[in-house]
Write a protein that holds these residues in place. Structure first.
Motif, PDB file in Angstrom:
ATOM      1  N   ALA A   9       0.837  -1.190  -0.259  1.00 35.29           N
ATOM      2  CA  ALA A   9       0.114   0.206   0.189  1.00 35.29           C
ATOM      3  C   ALA A   9       1.092   1.403  -0.272  1.00 35.29           C
ATOM      4  N   LEU A  10       1.516   1.028   1.021  1.00 36.88           N
ATOM      5  CA  LEU A  10       2.840   2.366   0.712  1.00 36.88           C
ATOM      6  C   LEU A  10       3.166   2.260  -0.645  1.00 36.88           C
ATOM      7  N   ARG A  11       3.571   1.413  -1.237  1.00 39.72           N
ATOM      8  CA  ARG A  11       4.379   1.716  -2.116  1.00 39.72           C
ATOM      9  C   ARG A  11       4.001   2.039  -3.429  1.00 39.72           C
ATOM     10  N   SER A  12       2.327   1.686  -3.858  1.00 40.39           N
ATOM     11  CA  SER A  12       1.733   1.906  -3.994  1.00 40.39           C
ATOM     12  C   SER A  12       0.665   4.163  -4.033  1.00 40.39           C
ATOM     13  N   VAL A  13       1.103   3.960  -2.837  1.00 44.73           N
ATOM     14  CA  VAL A  13       0.441   5.787  -2.038  1.00 44.73           C
ATOM     15  C   VAL A  13       1.898   6.682  -2.995  1.00 44.73           C
ATOM     16  N   ALA A  22      -4.017   5.025  -5.066  1.00 48.70           N
ATOM     17  CA  ALA A  22      -3.434   4.157  -4.683  1.00 48.70           C
ATOM     18  C   ALA A  22      -4.677   3.270  -4.071  1.00 48.70           C
ATOM     19  N   ALA A  23      -5.346   3.519  -3.737  1.00 53.02           N
ATOM     20  CA  ALA A  23      -7.111   2.408  -3.655  1.00 53.02           C
ATOM     21  C   ALA A  23      -7.296   2.148  -4.949  1.00 53.02           C
ATOM     22  N   ASP A  24      -7.446   3.057  -5.696  1.00 53.51           N
ATOM     23  CA  ASP A  24      -7.778   2.871  -7.433  1.00 53.51           C
ATOM     24  C   ASP A  24      -7.105   0.980  -7.498  1.00 53.51           C
TER      25      ASP A  24
END
Length: 294
Positions: A9-13, A22-24
């Motif tokens: 999650a952090l990497r996507s943000v 990031a949620a998408d």
């Protein structure tokens, strides 16, 4: 120990710039991603994100974690591949493929039909994504295999964690009605042959529109574009009326009816199509089976 989902999650943000984006990518709600980030902060004991206007930025600690994340993901994937290799090596499970639309039509769909016979325990799940987004999805671990094409002759920039294999060279032809004056032309068409004729083209910003503009780069007059349509089947319906031409990639071209004919160009536009995946998944029987079929 750091939670892997929170690390992802952090990497996507970090890549997307906001919790919502990031949620998408991850298929969660923004609230769920926020909770994962908070769990990560509790695990490491320091803040990893800071507010920046309407978005967020990484703290130095968060950047250090993100920089180390590829090594973690690759190590985990190697563990999984090692476990699979202990078995009989047969492709099985679910392989998540992301690809641009014409590759789905022209390459993936025919390959999946054959794979279902050869690899009954393998399920291929396909999501349409443009090449840049597809590479991000594979690099982030939300997809396993990407089908991409070069951008106007320039190869896609792969992250260091990924590798690729050339699959196909796609070319474009001019499609016209059999009643069109150019339909009886016996040789490949040159740019001067196309002067003075009306067109339906893909919208600006697409590869096919770039191909079209290049056809007339040295023409003394601008070509007449009557229609801007993204869907190739709709383009063919307009072409069948007899008044316009279309430049359509072969991968994207639906079957031509009796009233249509495709002519090659003297200088054919082309794009190279590649399969791309994480280096740590090189040994995946599923990836190797699908790439081989493609």
């Amino acid at each position: 120990m750091i939670d892997v989902a929170a690390l992802r999650a952090l990497r996507s943000v970090a890549t997307r710039g906001t919790l919502a984006r990031a949620a998408d990518d991850l298929g969660f709600t923004a609230s769920a991603v926020s909770q994962q980030i908070k769990r990560l902060e509790r695990q490491v004991g320091v803040p990893v994100l800071a507010q920046a206007g309407r978005g967020v930025v990484l703290t130095p600690a968060g950047q250090a974690i993100v920089d180390s994340a590829p090594d973690v993901f690759q190590a985990l994937e190697r563990c999984a591949e090692a476990a699979r290799s202990v078995a009989d090596g047969a492709p099985r499970g679910v392989l998540r493929v992301v690809a641009f639309s014409t590759a789905i039509r022209g390459l993936l769909a025919p390959a999946i039909k054959e794979l279902q016979k050869r690899c009954p325990d393998l399920k291929v799940h396909v999501t349409e994504q443009d090449p840049d987004q597809a590479l991000h999805s594979v690099d982030a671990g939300t997809a396993d295999l990407a089908l991409i094409h070069d951008a106007d002759g320039l190869p896609a920039q792969l992250p260091p964690s990924m590798t690729q294999r050339h699959l196909h060279t796609d070319t474009g032809d001019v499609v016209m009605s059999r009643t069109h004056p150019l339909a009886q032309h016996e040789k490949p068409l040159a740019s001067e042959d196309l002067a003075g004729h009306a067109w339906v083209t893909s919208p600006p910003g697409t590869v096919c529109h770039q191909w079209f503009r290049r056809l007339f780069a040295n023409a003394p007059e601008e070509p007449e574009v009557r229609h801007l349509v993204d869907d190739f089947a709709t383009q063919l319906a307009l072409v069948e009326g007899g008044a316009v031409l279309a430049l359509i990639p072969r991968l994207a071209r639906p079957p031509l009816g009796d009233g249509l004919v495709a002519h090659p160009l003297l200088r054919q536009p082309k794009r190279e199509v590649y399969a791309a995946w994480r280096r740590s998944a090189d040994a995946s029987p599923a990836i190797q089976a699908v790439v081989s079929a493609l």
